[in-house]
Design a protein around this motif. Structure first.
Motif, PDB file in Angstrom:
ATOM      1  N   PRO A   1      -9.095  24.886   5.398  1.00 57.09           N
ATOM      2  CA  PRO A   1      -8.172  23.941   4.759  1.00 57.09           C
ATOM      3  C   PRO A   1      -8.040  22.643   5.548  1.00 57.09           C
ATOM      4  O   PRO A   1      -8.104  22.630   6.768  1.00 57.09           O
ATOM      5  N   ALA A   2      -7.871  21.566   4.818  1.00 57.90           N
ATOM      6  CA  ALA A   2      -7.622  20.252   5.416  1.00 57.90           C
ATOM      7  C   ALA A   2      -6.675  19.497   4.500  1.00 57.90           C
ATOM      8  O   ALA A   2      -6.784  19.564   3.271  1.00 57.90           O
ATOM      9  N   TRP A   3      -5.733  18.767   5.104  1.00 60.85           N
ATOM     10  CA  TRP A   3      -4.742  18.025   4.326  1.00 60.85           C
ATOM     11  C   TRP A   3      -5.343  16.744   3.779  1.00 60.85           C
ATOM     12  O   TRP A   3      -6.054  16.020   4.470  1.00 60.85           O
ATOM     13  N   ARG A   4      -5.021  16.469   2.507  1.00 57.09           N
ATOM     14  CA  ARG A   4      -5.580  15.298   1.825  1.00 57.09           C
ATOM     15  C   ARG A   4      -4.504  14.245   1.608  1.00 57.09           C
ATOM     16  O   ARG A   4      -3.451  14.520   1.045  1.00 57.09           O
ATOM     17  N   ARG A   5      -4.797  13.039   2.049  1.00 61.58           N
ATOM     18  CA  ARG A   5      -3.935  11.885   1.794  1.00 61.58           C
ATOM     19  C   ARG A   5      -4.686  10.899   0.920  1.00 61.58           C
ATOM     20  O   ARG A   5      -5.865  10.621   1.144  1.00 61.58           O
ATOM     21  N   ARG A   6      -3.973  10.344  -0.049  1.00 55.65           N
ATOM     22  CA  ARG A   6      -4.592   9.397  -0.985  1.00 55.65           C
ATOM     23  C   ARG A   6      -3.798   8.101  -0.999  1.00 55.65           C
ATOM     24  O   ARG A   6      -2.564   8.117  -1.018  1.00 55.65           O
ATOM     25  N   SER A   7      -4.520   6.979  -1.000  1.00 52.83           N
ATOM     26  CA  SER A   7      -3.862   5.676  -1.042  1.00 52.83           C
ATOM     27  C   SER A   7      -3.880   5.133  -2.457  1.00 52.83           C
ATOM     28  O   SER A   7      -4.658   5.571  -3.310  1.00 52.83           O
ATOM     29  N   SER A   8      -3.039   4.150  -2.704  1.00 52.74           N
ATOM     30  CA  SER A   8      -2.980   3.519  -4.021  1.00 52.74           C
ATOM     31  C   SER A   8      -4.254   2.749  -4.338  1.00 52.74           C
ATOM     32  O   SER A   8      -4.482   2.374  -5.485  1.00 52.74           O
ATOM     33  N   SER A   9      -5.117   2.520  -3.343  1.00 46.25           N
ATOM     34  CA  SER A   9      -6.397   1.854  -3.568  1.00 46.25           C
ATOM     35  C   SER A   9      -7.505   2.840  -3.896  1.00 46.25           C
ATOM     36  O   SER A   9      -8.631   2.435  -4.169  1.00 46.25           O
TER      37      SER A   9
ATOM     38  N   LEU B   1       0.851  -1.184   0.000  1.00 49.84           N
ATOM     39  CA  LEU B   1       0.000   0.000   0.000  1.00 49.84           C
ATOM     40  C   LEU B   1       0.885   1.232   0.000  1.00 49.84           C
ATOM     41  O   LEU B   1       1.852   1.309   0.765  1.00 49.84           O
ATOM     42  N   THR B   2       0.591   2.186  -0.866  1.00 45.79           N
ATOM     43  CA  THR B   2       1.339   3.437  -0.933  1.00 45.79           C
ATOM     44  C   THR B   2       0.402   4.607  -0.701  1.00 45.79           C
ATOM     45  O   THR B   2      -0.721   4.626  -1.226  1.00 45.79           O
ATOM     46  N   LEU B   3       0.855   5.570   0.109  1.00 45.61           N
ATOM     47  CA  LEU B   3       0.076   6.767   0.381  1.00 45.61           C
ATOM     48  C   LEU B   3       0.884   7.993   0.010  1.00 45.61           C
ATOM     49  O   LEU B   3       2.101   8.018   0.203  1.00 45.61           O
ATOM     50  N   THR B   4       0.205   8.994  -0.520  1.00 44.34           N
ATOM     51  CA  THR B   4       0.863  10.234  -0.912  1.00 44.34           C
ATOM     52  C   THR B   4       0.088  11.428  -0.378  1.00 44.34           C
ATOM     53  O   THR B   4      -1.129  11.358  -0.194  1.00 44.34           O
ATOM     54  N   VAL B   5       0.804  12.513  -0.131  1.00 50.81           N
ATOM     55  CA  VAL B   5       0.171  13.757   0.287  1.00 50.81           C
ATOM     56  C   VAL B   5      -0.134  14.585  -0.952  1.00 50.81           C
ATOM     57  O   VAL B   5       0.761  14.868  -1.752  1.00 50.81           O
ATOM     58  N   ARG B   6      -1.382  14.965  -1.116  1.00 46.50           N
ATOM     59  CA  ARG B   6      -1.813  15.708  -2.294  1.00 46.50           C
ATOM     60  C   ARG B   6      -2.083  17.180  -1.978  1.00 46.50           C
ATOM     61  O   ARG B   6      -2.832  17.838  -2.685  1.00 46.50           O
ATOM     62  N   GLY B   7      -1.491  17.696  -0.905  1.00 42.45           N
ATOM     63  CA  GLY B   7      -1.705  19.089  -0.550  1.00 42.45           C
ATOM     64  C   GLY B   7      -2.960  19.265   0.279  1.00 42.45           C
ATOM     65  O   GLY B   7      -3.456  18.323   0.896  1.00 42.45           O
TER      66      GLY B   7
END
Length: 237
Positions: A69-77, A55-61
């Motif tokens: 504002p709220a920080w968004r994290r997205r997973s490879s799923s 599983l990989t997660l990235t920060v998308r700003g």
């Protein structure tokens, strides 16, 4: 199972929000950062081969959620979460699954970690069963049944000076969080309904974030399969 693991992981990964992109050393969220994890799930009887996933997660700003504002994290799923940080702790404000068109706003903030970051700090958040499943009935996973979709879990900071060794490195001064919930199951040997524990342990390390997670969902009945999930950090930047 992949979507379920992503949900489990993302509900425990932390984030910070504000005028600075790295407001808390335990929760770095600069845009472009990423984390890769190896998950191992064991299910059922002794000797059953475990399943392995990545599983990989990235920060998308950050995005505006209800005007802030709220920080968004997205997973490879494809699962996404929006989180904020303030003087009370780090909490989720919205989420979005692969089939959702728009973010789903949480009715109340779902705390991931409460301040102060000291041993003994406690809070509650909802969870569900991610491993338990019925042997011969459908849907198999208990989390799909109405009575088990939402379970209250109590969290507590158990340690703040843990050492965690992962494929991605050896980390020190990590914070360990213990989560405990109960799920009511029919125990055939006792011919009665009993509360069965669900246990989660999470380790968060300075400058890294979540480095390791362990989930234990035992089953005392032959009609339901229990198991464990272990997740380790394999790479990050």
């Amino acid at each position: 199972m992949r979507y379920a693991l992503a949900s489990l992981v993302l509900t425990t990964l932390l984030a910070a929000c504000g005028s600075r992109t790295n407001e808390e050393p335990l929760f770095p969220l600069e845009q472009g950062r990423s984390w890769s994890y190896r998950t191992v799930t064991t299910l059922g009887d002794v000797g059953t081969a475990p399943s392995r996933e990545s599983l990989t997660l990235t920060v998308r700003g950050s995005d505006a959620i209800e005007g802030a504002p709220a920080w968004r994290r997205r997973s490879s799923s494809g699962v996404e979460y929006w989180l904020r940080s303030d003087a009370t702790g780090i909490f989720r404000v919205a989420s979005k699954g692969p089939l959702d068109r728009d973010p789903l706003i949480d009715a109340t903030p779902r705390y991931v970690l409460r301040k102060p970051f000291v041993v003994g700090t406690q809070w509650q958040a909802n969870t569900t069963s991610y491993v338990l499943q019925r042997r011969n009935e459908f849907p198999r996973e208990l989390r799909h049944l109405t009575r088990y979709k939402t379970l209250p879990m109590s969290y507590r900071i158990d340690a703040v000076d843990e050492r965690v060794v992962t494929p991605a490195g050896d980390f020190k001064d990590c914070l360990r969080v213990l989560g405990q919930a109960e799920i009511r199951l029919y125990v055939d040997e006792a011919f009665a309904w009993r509360d069965v524990p669900l246990i989660t342990r999470e380790w968060y390390c300075p400058g890294v974030g979540l480095a390791r997670l362990e989930r234990n969902e035992p089953s005392p009945t032959k009609f339901i399969l229990g198991g464990t999930v272990t997740m380790e950090l394999t790479a990050w930047r």
